[in-house]
Motif scaffolding. Structure first.
Motif, PDB file in Angstrom:
ATOM      1  N   SER A  71       1.030  -1.233   0.020  1.00 18.27           N
ATOM      2  CA  SER A  71       0.152  -0.103  -0.111  1.00 18.27           C
ATOM      3  C   SER A  71       0.892   1.308  -0.158  1.00 18.27           C
ATOM      4  O   SER A  71       0.636   2.230  -0.864  1.00 18.27           O
ATOM      5  N   GLN A  76      -3.269   1.915  -2.341  1.00 17.26           N
ATOM      6  CA  GLN A  76      -4.226   1.130  -1.509  1.00 17.26           C
ATOM      7  C   GLN A  76      -4.980   0.280  -2.564  1.00 17.26           C
ATOM      8  O   GLN A  76      -5.152  -0.888  -1.950  1.00 17.26           O
ATOM      9  N   ASN A  80      -5.245  -3.708  -1.738  1.00 19.05           N
ATOM     10  CA  ASN A  80      -6.401  -4.665  -1.875  1.00 19.05           C
ATOM     11  C   ASN A  80      -6.532  -5.775  -2.932  1.00 19.05           C
ATOM     12  O   ASN A  80      -7.079  -6.761  -2.349  1.00 19.05           O
ATOM     13  N   THR A 139      -8.091  -6.771   4.841  1.00 21.13           N
ATOM     14  CA  THR A 139      -8.645  -5.365   4.306  1.00 21.13           C
ATOM     15  C   THR A 139      -8.871  -4.274   5.234  1.00 21.13           C
ATOM     16  O   THR A 139      -8.402  -3.054   4.844  1.00 21.13           O
ATOM     17  N   LEU A 140      -9.175  -4.520   6.321  1.00 24.70           N
ATOM     18  CA  LEU A 140      -9.067  -3.413   7.462  1.00 24.70           C
ATOM     19  C   LEU A 140      -7.567  -3.029   7.696  1.00 24.70           C
ATOM     20  O   LEU A 140      -7.665  -1.616   8.096  1.00 24.70           O
ATOM     21  N   GLN A 143      -6.833  -0.570   4.912  1.00 24.10           N
ATOM     22  CA  GLN A 143      -7.818   0.528   4.930  1.00 24.10           C
ATOM     23  C   GLN A 143      -7.127   1.617   6.110  1.00 24.10           C
ATOM     24  O   GLN A 143      -7.143   2.844   5.700  1.00 24.10           O
ATOM     25  N   SER A 146      -3.460   2.913   5.135  1.00 21.77           N
ATOM     26  CA  SER A 146      -3.795   3.803   4.060  1.00 21.77           C
ATOM     27  C   SER A 146      -4.347   5.392   4.215  1.00 21.77           C
ATOM     28  O   SER A 146      -3.862   6.465   4.043  1.00 21.77           O
ATOM     29  N   ARG A 147      -5.370   5.090   5.205  1.00 24.73           N
ATOM     30  CA  ARG A 147      -6.059   6.642   5.399  1.00 24.73           C
ATOM     31  C   ARG A 147      -5.589   7.474   6.590  1.00 24.73           C
ATOM     32  O   ARG A 147      -5.903   8.468   6.808  1.00 24.73           O
TER      33      ARG A 147
END
Length: 229
Positions: A71, A76, A80, A139-140, A143, A146-147
């Motif tokens: 990522s 991202q 994924n 996946t979490l 997420q 990346s955020r």
């Protein structure tokens, strides 16, 4: 004049780091399930007591690090896709193990069939729990990583650490809940103590995440940039 044959399509350009990390990711996804058959002791801790965790966590935390590194290096969306493609080696390995254990007969002179099946064989319920917990937690992790902090390039080790903490809690809750809800402990005749199992596993995984993830994410991001340079 004879018509000219169309020129071949140019080869698909894949960054070297993405290629190497994808190979490692697929292998570790399979290895995590194999290593998980051994319970490892993390010693005695003053506030938590004796801690133990399935050894597959060492491979699984490397999966967390690799998806975060991808990522960071490639975005991202690419990370994924890596997580989704990770289902392929997982499902193939589960099918092959089931086939070898239940369909392929052992050689007449081989006496370790029961031990082999006991260590590597998993019921359909636990296999389903493993797939669900893997997909959701990984996946979490991508997420959150990346955020946080506005995207790539900021607070690398901190983002990886926080993302791994949350993802490991979710992974444990999902796997244990799906695997053991309604299951009766044969020794006591009582339902499995899901809360107690979760508590020990979560503490152990958070401890290992704190120790392993920050230095490994730094190493793999640095390695990836070197491979791509």
């Amino acid at each position: 004049m004879e018509p000219q044959s169309p020129s071949p399509a140019p080869p698909l350009a894949i960054p070297r780091s993405l290629f190497v990390f994808s190979l490692l990711y697929g292998g570790l996804a399979v290895l995590a399930g194999v290593l998980g058959t051994k319970l490892a002791s993390l010693g005695h801790w003053p506030m938590a007591g004796d801690l133990a965790v399935e050894s597959g966590i060492f491979a699984f935390l490397l999966l967390v690090v690799l998806s975060s590194a991808v990522s960071e290096l490639h975005g991202q969306a690419t990370a994924n896709r890596l997580v989704r493609y990770g289902f392929i080696p997982l499902i193939v390995s589960m099918c092959l193990l089931t086939f070898v254990i239940h369909v392929v007969p052992p050689a007449p002179f081989w006496s370790d069939q029961d031990a082999f099946a006991r260590l590597l064989g998993q019921g359909a319920r636990m296999q389903f729990a493993g797939l669900v917990s893997y997909g959701v937690s990984q996946t979490l992790n991508v997420q959150i990583f990346s955020r946080m902090a506005g995207g790539r390039g900021k607070l690398l080790m901190f983002r990886a650490w926080v993302a791994s903490l949350f993802s490991q809690v979710v992974d444990t809750v999902l796997f244990i809940t799906i695997s053991f809800t309604g299951v009766v402990d044969q020794a006591s005749g009582k339902p499995m103590p899901i809360g107690a199992i979760m508590e020990g596993q979560i503490i152990s995984k958070l401890l290992l995440s704190t120790i392993m993830v920050p230095p490994f994410i730094w190493f793999f991001v640095r390695l990836g940039r070197k491979l791509d340079s």
